[in-house]
Scaffold this motif. Sequence first.
Motif, PDB file in Angstrom:
ATOM      1  N   THR A  33       0.828  -1.207   0.000  1.00 42.37           N
ATOM      2  CA  THR A  33       0.000   0.000   0.000  1.00 42.37           C
ATOM      3  C   THR A  33       0.854   1.245   0.000  1.00 42.37           C
ATOM      4  O   THR A  33       1.765   1.387   0.823  1.00 42.37           O
ATOM      5  CB  THR A  33      -0.929   0.009   1.225  1.00 42.37           C
ATOM      6  N   GLY A  34       0.553   2.167  -0.918  1.00 42.61           N
ATOM      7  CA  GLY A  34       1.168   3.485  -0.897  1.00 42.61           C
ATOM      8  C   GLY A  34       0.347   4.431  -0.041  1.00 42.61           C
ATOM      9  O   GLY A  34      -0.891   4.403  -0.086  1.00 42.61           O
TER      10      GLY A  34
ATOM     11  N   ASP B  24      -0.132   8.509   1.456  1.00 45.05           N
ATOM     12  CA  ASP B  24       0.229   9.918   1.307  1.00 45.05           C
ATOM     13  C   ASP B  24      -0.922  10.787   1.792  1.00 45.05           C
ATOM     14  O   ASP B  24      -2.080  10.361   1.806  1.00 45.05           O
ATOM     15  CB  ASP B  24       0.551  10.254  -0.148  1.00 45.05           C
TER      16      ASP B  24
ATOM     17  N   THR C 166      -3.461   3.569  -1.253  1.00 53.77           N
ATOM     18  CA  THR C 166      -3.709   3.018  -2.587  1.00 53.77           C
ATOM     19  C   THR C 166      -2.978   1.691  -2.754  1.00 53.77           C
ATOM     20  O   THR C 166      -1.800   1.567  -2.369  1.00 53.77           O
ATOM     21  CB  THR C 166      -3.292   3.999  -3.688  1.00 53.77           C
TER      22      THR C 166
ATOM     23  N   ARG D  71      -4.533  -0.573  -7.779  1.00 53.42           N
ATOM     24  CA  ARG D  71      -4.724   0.878  -7.781  1.00 53.42           C
ATOM     25  C   ARG D  71      -6.015   1.296  -7.079  1.00 53.42           C
ATOM     26  O   ARG D  71      -6.458   2.438  -7.234  1.00 53.42           O
ATOM     27  CB  ARG D  71      -4.725   1.441  -9.213  1.00 53.42           C
TER      28      ARG D  71
ATOM     29  N   ILE E  25      -8.240   2.642  -4.010  1.00 52.48           N
ATOM     30  CA  ILE E  25      -7.890   3.642  -3.010  1.00 52.48           C
ATOM     31  C   ILE E  25      -8.870   3.600  -1.843  1.00 52.48           C
ATOM     32  O   ILE E  25     -10.018   3.202  -1.993  1.00 52.48           O
ATOM     33  CB  ILE E  25      -7.839   5.069  -3.601  1.00 52.48           C
TER      34      ILE E  25
ATOM     35  N   SER F 247       5.798   5.031   1.609  1.00 54.33           N
ATOM     36  CA  SER F 247       5.420   6.441   1.632  1.00 54.33           C
ATOM     37  C   SER F 247       6.656   7.306   1.429  1.00 54.33           C
ATOM     38  O   SER F 247       7.785   6.801   1.331  1.00 54.33           O
ATOM     39  CB  SER F 247       4.748   6.788   2.957  1.00 54.33           C
TER      40      SER F 247
ATOM     41  N   TRP G  98       1.237   6.590  -6.071  1.00 53.19           N
ATOM     42  CA  TRP G  98       0.248   7.190  -5.151  1.00 53.19           C
ATOM     43  C   TRP G  98       0.059   8.685  -5.414  1.00 53.19           C
ATOM     44  O   TRP G  98      -1.010   9.213  -5.164  1.00 53.19           O
ATOM     45  CB  TRP G  98       0.616   6.943  -3.682  1.00 53.19           C
ATOM     46  N   GLU G  99       1.058   9.360  -5.935  1.00 52.44           N
ATOM     47  CA  GLU G  99       0.883  10.773  -6.274  1.00 52.44           C
ATOM     48  C   GLU G  99      -0.184  10.943  -7.358  1.00 52.44           C
ATOM     49  O   GLU G  99      -0.946  11.919  -7.351  1.00 52.44           O
ATOM     50  CB  GLU G  99       2.202  11.366  -6.755  1.00 52.44           C
TER      51      GLU G  99
END
Length: 204
Positions: free
Chosen positions: A67-68, A70, A93, A98, A100, A132, A182-183
């Motif tokens: 998982t990302g 942010d 995410t 992908r 979220i 992260s 994630w951005e």
Amino acid sequence: ECWHWGGVASTLQKLRQRSFILKARKIVYDALRHCPGCKRFNAKPAAEPTPALPAFRVEITPPFLFTGVDFAGPLYYKRENGRKAKSYILLFTCAVSRAIHLELTMDLSTYAVLQALQKFINRFPSARNFISDNGASFRRADAEIRLIYNHIARGEISKWLTETKLTWKFITPASPWVGGFWERMVGCTKRCLSKALGTDRISD
């Protein structure tokens, strides 16, 4: 100074205005091919090969196993007294699907991160590995988790942590493009919220 800007045909035309040379086209072609100025101006732009995605991005895994994480925001909401206040979204995410998951936080503190993380894990128990940037709250949350694992103390959060093992990795400092997966989702979330809410101020 280089006068070969018109290519072989233009250079050949200029040359024939002064004299007639046998096999002039081949001579002009060779001259342009070895001209330093032409090499510099006709060079193709550099193209770096796109590296392969890391294994955790392409393997078949349970949802949110990798998982990302942010923060997105700030977002402004309306308090009970009508005043405007600031809040944030902690975005999770899945690195593979992908998907979220969003958690609303009132600040960027470590406590808010741990609270949101607990809610997220309760809903998606398969989540184990978090990635992260080097935000201070993320660094502190990782340190708190490792500290609790090493010295189990009493409390609801520590009890929850004893039942699952979490790992947290951080990208290279000052390189946000490394966390592009994630951005990109942060940008999608902010765009959708701005279109849905506009300038309205809603309650938390």
